[in-house]
Design an enzyme around this catalytic site. Structure first.
Site, PDB file in Angstrom:
ATOM      1  N   ARG A  80      17.552   7.820  -1.656  1.00 27.86           N
ATOM      2  CA  ARG A  80      18.256   8.760  -0.782  1.00 27.86           C
ATOM      3  C   ARG A  80      19.293   9.553  -1.554  1.00 27.86           C
ATOM      4  O   ARG A  80      19.871   9.069  -2.532  1.00 27.86           O
ATOM      5  CB  ARG A  80      18.876   8.058   0.412  1.00 27.86           C
ATOM      6  CG  ARG A  80      19.776   6.881   0.100  1.00 27.86           C
ATOM      7  CD  ARG A  80      20.174   6.225   1.410  1.00 27.86           C
ATOM      8  NE  ARG A  80      20.897   5.001   1.157  1.00 27.86           N
ATOM      9  CZ  ARG A  80      21.919   4.589   1.898  1.00 27.86           C
ATOM     10  NH1 ARG A  80      22.338   5.306   2.912  1.00 27.86           N
ATOM     11  NH2 ARG A  80      22.512   3.452   1.622  1.00 27.86           N
ATOM     12  N   ARG A  86      18.670   5.479   4.805  1.00 29.88           N
ATOM     13  CA  ARG A  86      17.433   4.944   4.218  1.00 29.88           C
ATOM     14  C   ARG A  86      16.221   5.376   5.045  1.00 29.88           C
ATOM     15  O   ARG A  86      15.159   5.656   4.500  1.00 29.88           O
ATOM     16  CB  ARG A  86      17.513   3.414   4.128  1.00 29.88           C
ATOM     17  CG  ARG A  86      18.613   2.916   3.192  1.00 29.88           C
ATOM     18  CD  ARG A  86      18.742   1.412   3.264  1.00 29.88           C
ATOM     19  NE  ARG A  86      19.799   0.871   2.408  1.00 29.88           N
ATOM     20  CZ  ARG A  86      21.064   0.705   2.780  1.00 29.88           C
ATOM     21  NH1 ARG A  86      21.454   1.069   3.996  1.00 29.88           N
ATOM     22  NH2 ARG A  86      21.947   0.175   1.936  1.00 29.88           N
ATOM     23  N   HIS A 173      17.846  -3.917   6.532  1.00 36.23           N
ATOM     24  CA  HIS A 173      18.517  -3.394   5.335  1.00 36.23           C
ATOM     25  C   HIS A 173      18.745  -1.916   5.620  1.00 36.23           C
ATOM     26  O   HIS A 173      18.006  -1.050   5.200  1.00 36.23           O
ATOM     27  CB  HIS A 173      17.643  -3.587   4.087  1.00 36.23           C
ATOM     28  CG  HIS A 173      18.246  -2.989   2.853  1.00 36.23           C
ATOM     29  ND1 HIS A 173      19.452  -3.407   2.329  1.00 36.23           N
ATOM     30  CD2 HIS A 173      17.824  -1.986   2.036  1.00 36.23           C
ATOM     31  CE1 HIS A 173      19.728  -2.697   1.248  1.00 36.23           C
ATOM     32  NE2 HIS A 173      18.765  -1.822   1.059  1.00 36.23           N
TER      33      HIS A 173
HETATM   34  P1  NAI Z   1      13.930   6.755  -9.170  1.00 42.73           P
HETATM   35  O1  NAI Z   1      13.637   8.118  -8.657  1.00 42.73           O
HETATM   36  O2  NAI Z   1      14.861   6.612 -10.313  1.00 42.73           O
HETATM   37  O3  NAI Z   1      12.571   6.018  -9.555  1.00 42.73           O
HETATM   38  C1  NAI Z   1      11.450   6.005  -8.733  1.00 42.73           C
HETATM   39  C2  NAI Z   1      10.234   6.050  -9.635  1.00 42.73           C
HETATM   40  O4  NAI Z   1       9.063   5.886  -8.847  1.00 42.73           O
HETATM   41  C3  NAI Z   1      10.080   7.383 -10.381  1.00 42.73           C
HETATM   42  O5  NAI Z   1      10.059   7.171 -11.781  1.00 42.73           O
HETATM   43  C4  NAI Z   1       8.750   7.925  -9.877  1.00 42.73           C
HETATM   44  O6  NAI Z   1       8.007   8.641 -10.857  1.00 42.73           O
HETATM   45  C5  NAI Z   1       8.042   6.631  -9.479  1.00 42.73           C
HETATM   46  N1  NAI Z   1       6.903   6.834  -8.604  1.00 42.73           N
HETATM   47  C6  NAI Z   1       6.763   7.673  -7.552  1.00 42.73           C
HETATM   48  N2  NAI Z   1       5.541   7.560  -7.009  1.00 42.73           N
HETATM   49  C7  NAI Z   1       4.886   6.605  -7.736  1.00 42.73           C
HETATM   50  C8  NAI Z   1       3.590   6.033  -7.664  1.00 42.73           C
HETATM   51  N3  NAI Z   1       2.719   6.420  -6.736  1.00 42.73           N
HETATM   52  N4  NAI Z   1       3.256   5.083  -8.567  1.00 42.73           N
HETATM   53  C9  NAI Z   1       4.122   4.691  -9.517  1.00 42.73           C
HETATM   54  N5  NAI Z   1       5.374   5.198  -9.622  1.00 42.73           N
HETATM   55  C10 NAI Z   1       5.743   6.148  -8.751  1.00 42.73           C
HETATM   56  O7  NAI Z   1      14.465   5.943  -7.907  1.00 42.73           O
HETATM   57  P2  NAI Z   1      15.287   4.560  -7.901  1.00 42.73           P
HETATM   58  O8  NAI Z   1      16.735   4.887  -7.850  1.00 42.73           O
HETATM   59  O9  NAI Z   1      14.776   3.676  -8.964  1.00 42.73           O
HETATM   60  O10 NAI Z   1      14.888   3.994  -6.455  1.00 42.73           O
HETATM   61  C11 NAI Z   1      13.551   3.680  -6.158  1.00 42.73           C
HETATM   62  C12 NAI Z   1      13.420   3.223  -4.698  1.00 42.73           C
HETATM   63  O11 NAI Z   1      14.120   1.995  -4.519  1.00 42.73           O
HETATM   64  C13 NAI Z   1      13.999   4.195  -3.664  1.00 42.73           C
HETATM   65  O12 NAI Z   1      13.172   4.241  -2.531  1.00 42.73           O
HETATM   66  C14 NAI Z   1      15.321   3.566  -3.325  1.00 42.73           C
HETATM   67  O13 NAI Z   1      15.798   3.973  -2.054  1.00 42.73           O
HETATM   68  C15 NAI Z   1      14.950   2.115  -3.358  1.00 42.73           C
HETATM   69  N6  NAI Z   1      16.069   1.191  -3.481  1.00 42.73           N
HETATM   70  C16 NAI Z   1      16.021   0.076  -2.688  1.00 42.73           C
HETATM   71  C17 NAI Z   1      17.036  -0.850  -2.745  1.00 42.73           C
HETATM   72  C18 NAI Z   1      16.951  -2.078  -1.898  1.00 42.73           C
HETATM   73  O14 NAI Z   1      17.930  -2.797  -1.776  1.00 42.73           O
HETATM   74  N7  NAI Z   1      15.817  -2.384  -1.305  1.00 42.73           N
HETATM   75  C19 NAI Z   1      18.200  -0.658  -3.627  1.00 42.73           C
HETATM   76  C20 NAI Z   1      18.118   0.512  -4.457  1.00 42.73           C
HETATM   77  C21 NAI Z   1      17.075   1.419  -4.366  1.00 42.73           C
END
Ligand code: NAI
Length: 304
Positions: A80, A86, A173
């Site tokens: 986000r 979220r 969450h």
């Molecule tokens: P980011 O943008 O740094 O990394 C996401 C990665 O996913 C990118 O490198 C992108 O190329 C890749 N990606 C997209 N589609 C893909 C696919 N089909 N196959 C393989 N890779 C693909 O984002 P970040 O900061 O790492 O966050 C990732 C997710 O985790 C977000 O949805 C975020 O909201 C979530 N998140 C969840 C948390 C939780 O507590 N559950 C805590 C922090 C983040």
């Protein structure tokens, strides 16, 4: 082997924590961006070389390389931006996570899956349904991160050692998460004996909102979620039977069916070995229900 799908900020850092904790000999980073997982793996291996840690990290854009994975972390998708909730990520991440899980089903059908992509609870539900795995093998990371924030606020408010603080957060969450002050303590001493009611209410509120503040300040949350992911993996690979709040599919527990949401569970080599049902008072039940309603509402609008 541990596979992390999504080699972005959280995925890369989760690989770092998993390697430093030596949770597997082999860690695979997968991403759709060419070069990103390979570069991330090189950078991490350079660090591990100097540290003398024999964990091999590989990066790839080829899903078939996840064959033989024991645990797959799904952290692919959009995060986000400041001002977003979220749930605002629901549409875009549904199609990403669906595609990812179909590939897991194809190449790593005997793995356990730890969804991380937001909105976490609907994504955990989707992962469970699309993967066809037993419900004990799909458990999302969300509340483990929430409780690390709750712990920090308790530490700040009391001044007592972080090591003596126990905290529990369950439910969605998201906006309706439920930090359980009644089940949180400092060395067993209930928070209500240590802090005035008003202060407890304040830190519960802050726990719900602090992620948005971090995103406003630095664009994303990274270290704390990556650490929380590694703690859950550690409980599985070391078969610790630790009680950790994770998002899992409910089949009557807490009075709900056909929804995935955060509840405390015993985590070990078989994944979710038992859901622990704690008694909730009427206010707590209200927050938990609001979370369930929000997640069910999201699930009903998802097309997968
Ligand atoms: P980011 O943008 O740094 O990394 C996401 C990665 O996913 C990118 O490198 C992108 O190329 C890749 N990606 C997209 N589609 C893909 C696919 N089909 N196959 C393989 N890779 C693909 O984002 P970040 O900061 O790492 O966050 C990732 C997710 O985790 C977000 O949805 C975020 O909201 C979530 N998140 C969840 C948390 C939780 O507590 N559950 C805590 C922090 C983040």
């Amino acid at each position: 082997m541990i596979t992390i799908i999504g080699a972005g900020k959280v995925g890369g850092e989760a690989a770092l924590f998993a390697a430093l904790k030596k949770l597997s000999d082999e860690i695979l980073l997968l991403d759709i961006i060419e070069g990103l997982p390979q570069g991330e793996a090189m950078d991490l291996n350079h660090m591990l070389s100097e540290q003398g840690i024999d964990v091999n990290i590989r990066g790839s854009n080829d899903y078939s390389e996840m064959k033989g994975s024991d645990i797959v972390v799904v952290v692919a998708g959009s995060g986000r931006k400041p001002g977003m909730t979220r749930m605002d990520l629901l549409k875009i991440n549904t199609s990403i996570v669906k595609g990812v899980v179909e590939n897991i089903k194809k190449f790593a059908e005997n793995s356990m899956i730890i969804p991380v992509t937001n909105p976490l609870d609907p994504m955990t539900y989707l992962t469970y349904k699309v993967s066809g795995l037993e419900k004990s093998r799909v458990f999302g990371m969300g509340n483990m991160l929430d409780l690390s924030r709750f712990k920090q606020f308790i530490h700040q408010a009391t001044g007592y050692s972080r090591d003596s603080i126990q905290a529990l957060v369950i439910g969605e969450h998201g906006e309706n998460m439920l930090p359980l002050a009644r089940y949180s303590s400092v060395s067993g001493i209930p928070l209500s004996s240590l802090l005035p009611k008003q202060k407890i209410e304040e830190i519960v509120r802050d726990t719900r909102q602090v992620a948005a503040k971090v995103i406003e300040l630095k664009g994303a949350t990274v270290h704390a979620p990556a650490n929380a992911i590694s703690s859950i993996i550690e409980a599985v690979v070391k078969d610790t039977k630790e009680v950790i709040p994770i998002a899992t599919y409910l089949d009557g527990e807490y009075g709900y069916n056909d929804v995935s949401i955060g509840v405390p569970a015993v985590i070990g080599r078989n994944g979710v070995e038992k859901i622990v049902e704690v008694e909730l008072d009427s206010d707590e039940k209200g927050w938990f229900r609001k979370g369930v309603d929000s997640v069910k509402n999201a699930i009903s609008s998802m097309e997968f």
